[in-house]
Design a protein around this motif. Sequence first.
Motif, PDB file in Angstrom:
ATOM      1  N   GLN A 166      -4.856  -7.891  11.052  1.00  0.00           N
ATOM      2  CA  GLN A 166      -6.247  -8.051  10.630  1.00  0.00           C
ATOM      3  C   GLN A 166      -7.007  -6.974  11.400  1.00  0.00           C
ATOM      4  O   GLN A 166      -8.191  -6.432  10.837  1.00  0.00           O
ATOM      5  N   ASN A 167      -6.993  -6.835  12.725  1.00  0.00           N
ATOM      6  CA  ASN A 167      -7.660  -5.771  13.346  1.00  0.00           C
ATOM      7  C   ASN A 167      -7.523  -4.472  13.012  1.00  0.00           C
ATOM      8  O   ASN A 167      -8.319  -3.890  12.622  1.00  0.00           O
ATOM      9  N   TRP A 168      -6.086  -4.332  12.691  1.00  0.00           N
ATOM     10  CA  TRP A 168      -6.037  -2.859  12.157  1.00  0.00           C
ATOM     11  C   TRP A 168      -6.612  -2.605  10.767  1.00  0.00           C
ATOM     12  O   TRP A 168      -7.133  -1.647  10.494  1.00  0.00           O
ATOM     13  N   SER A 182     -12.496  18.029  11.232  1.00  0.00           N
ATOM     14  CA  SER A 182     -13.730  17.383  10.652  1.00  0.00           C
ATOM     15  C   SER A 182     -14.494  16.586  11.574  1.00  0.00           C
ATOM     16  O   SER A 182     -13.628  16.331  12.750  1.00  0.00           O
ATOM     17  N   SER A 183     -15.702  16.532  11.644  1.00  0.00           N
ATOM     18  CA  SER A 183     -16.274  15.938  12.488  1.00  0.00           C
ATOM     19  C   SER A 183     -15.919  14.454  12.954  1.00  0.00           C
ATOM     20  O   SER A 183     -16.174  13.954  14.180  1.00  0.00           O
ATOM     21  N   VAL A 184     -15.215  13.604  11.972  1.00  0.00           N
ATOM     22  CA  VAL A 184     -14.761  12.273  12.477  1.00  0.00           C
ATOM     23  C   VAL A 184     -13.238  12.357  11.983  1.00  0.00           C
ATOM     24  O   VAL A 184     -12.964  11.798  10.747  1.00  0.00           O
ATOM     25  N   ASP A 185     -12.485  12.971  12.845  1.00  0.00           N
ATOM     26  CA  ASP A 185     -11.020  12.851  12.122  1.00  0.00           C
ATOM     27  C   ASP A 185     -10.357  11.647  12.615  1.00  0.00           C
ATOM     28  O   ASP A 185      -9.990  11.511  13.904  1.00  0.00           O
ATOM     29  N   MET A 186      -9.944  10.963  11.660  1.00  0.00           N
ATOM     30  CA  MET A 186      -9.194   9.593  11.842  1.00  0.00           C
ATOM     31  C   MET A 186      -7.619   9.604  11.881  1.00  0.00           C
ATOM     32  O   MET A 186      -6.937   8.563  11.569  1.00  0.00           O
ATOM     33  N   THR A 187      -7.085  11.068  11.750  1.00  0.00           N
ATOM     34  CA  THR A 187      -5.785  11.114  11.755  1.00  0.00           C
ATOM     35  C   THR A 187      -4.855  10.385  12.746  1.00  0.00           C
ATOM     36  O   THR A 187      -3.959   9.580  12.423  1.00  0.00           O
ATOM     37  N   ILE A 206      -4.955   6.776  12.124  1.00  0.00           N
ATOM     38  CA  ILE A 206      -4.080   6.319  10.961  1.00  0.00           C
ATOM     39  C   ILE A 206      -2.687   6.733  11.406  1.00  0.00           C
ATOM     40  O   ILE A 206      -1.769   5.428  10.953  1.00  0.00           O
ATOM     41  N   SER A 207      -2.407   7.378  12.090  1.00  0.00           N
ATOM     42  CA  SER A 207      -0.987   7.648  12.637  1.00  0.00           C
ATOM     43  C   SER A 207      -0.427   6.349  13.556  1.00  0.00           C
ATOM     44  O   SER A 207       0.585   5.907  13.427  1.00  0.00           O
ATOM     45  N   ALA A 208      -1.461   5.814  14.436  1.00  0.00           N
ATOM     46  CA  ALA A 208      -1.252   4.887  15.239  1.00  0.00           C
ATOM     47  C   ALA A 208      -1.188   3.494  14.304  1.00  0.00           C
ATOM     48  O   ALA A 208      -0.217   2.799  14.721  1.00  0.00           O
ATOM     49  N   ALA A 209      -1.812   3.453  13.197  1.00  0.00           N
ATOM     50  CA  ALA A 209      -1.699   2.154  12.255  1.00  0.00           C
ATOM     51  C   ALA A 209      -0.484   2.197  11.807  1.00  0.00           C
ATOM     52  O   ALA A 209       0.283   1.094  11.742  1.00  0.00           O
ATOM     53  N   SER A 210       0.026   3.550  11.328  1.00  0.00           N
ATOM     54  CA  SER A 210       1.307   3.594  10.621  1.00  0.00           C
ATOM     55  C   SER A 210       2.430   3.157  11.405  1.00  0.00           C
ATOM     56  O   SER A 210       3.303   2.598  11.243  1.00  0.00           O
ATOM     57  N   ALA A 211       2.199   3.747  12.837  1.00  0.00           N
ATOM     58  CA  ALA A 211       3.260   3.518  13.851  1.00  0.00           C
ATOM     59  C   ALA A 211       3.551   2.033  14.263  1.00  0.00           C
ATOM     60  O   ALA A 211       4.335   1.457  14.368  1.00  0.00           O
ATOM     61  N   ALA A 212       2.288   1.340  14.078  1.00  0.00           N
ATOM     62  CA  ALA A 212       2.408  -0.250  14.443  1.00  0.00           C
ATOM     63  C   ALA A 212       3.086  -1.055  13.164  1.00  0.00           C
ATOM     64  O   ALA A 212       3.889  -1.882  13.515  1.00  0.00           O
ATOM     65  N   VAL A 213       2.906  -0.498  11.941  1.00  0.00           N
ATOM     66  CA  VAL A 213       3.580  -0.965  10.901  1.00  0.00           C
ATOM     67  C   VAL A 213       5.044  -0.659  11.106  1.00  0.00           C
ATOM     68  O   VAL A 213       5.928  -1.656  10.822  1.00  0.00           O
TER      69      VAL A 213
END
Length: 130
Positions: free
Chosen positions: A90-92, A110-115, A118-125
Amino acid sequence: SNLVWAAATLGCHTNPGSSVDVTPLIRAASAAVHGGSFDRAKPQEWSNLVWAAATLGCNTTPGSSVDVTPLISAASAAVQGGSFDRATPQNWSNLVWAAATLGCETTPGSSVDMTPLISAASAAVQGGSF
């Protein structure tokens, strides 16, 4: 984070014309993050704060009265620093949804690069944290 979350849950807005403008609350929360008050924040506190900012109508437009780019950048840094090692699905989910809603991108430079987020979320999965 709980106060900002509650304001979002109550349906408040960051619109100066609304009956309850919570723009000052968002600014205070952002200042608290940068003042070190969130240095030991838990994943739920981060995800609640970012979710609330997105729900309240904040954005990542430089110069906007409700630009939360610094807050999003701090959340991303917290993720990279290991603050989300014990995050729940849920946090992710809340954090990634909020980043997308706020207009963050996965475009390097980009000014707000969330790569990294997203990479950390993918690793958590992939690591079975979900």
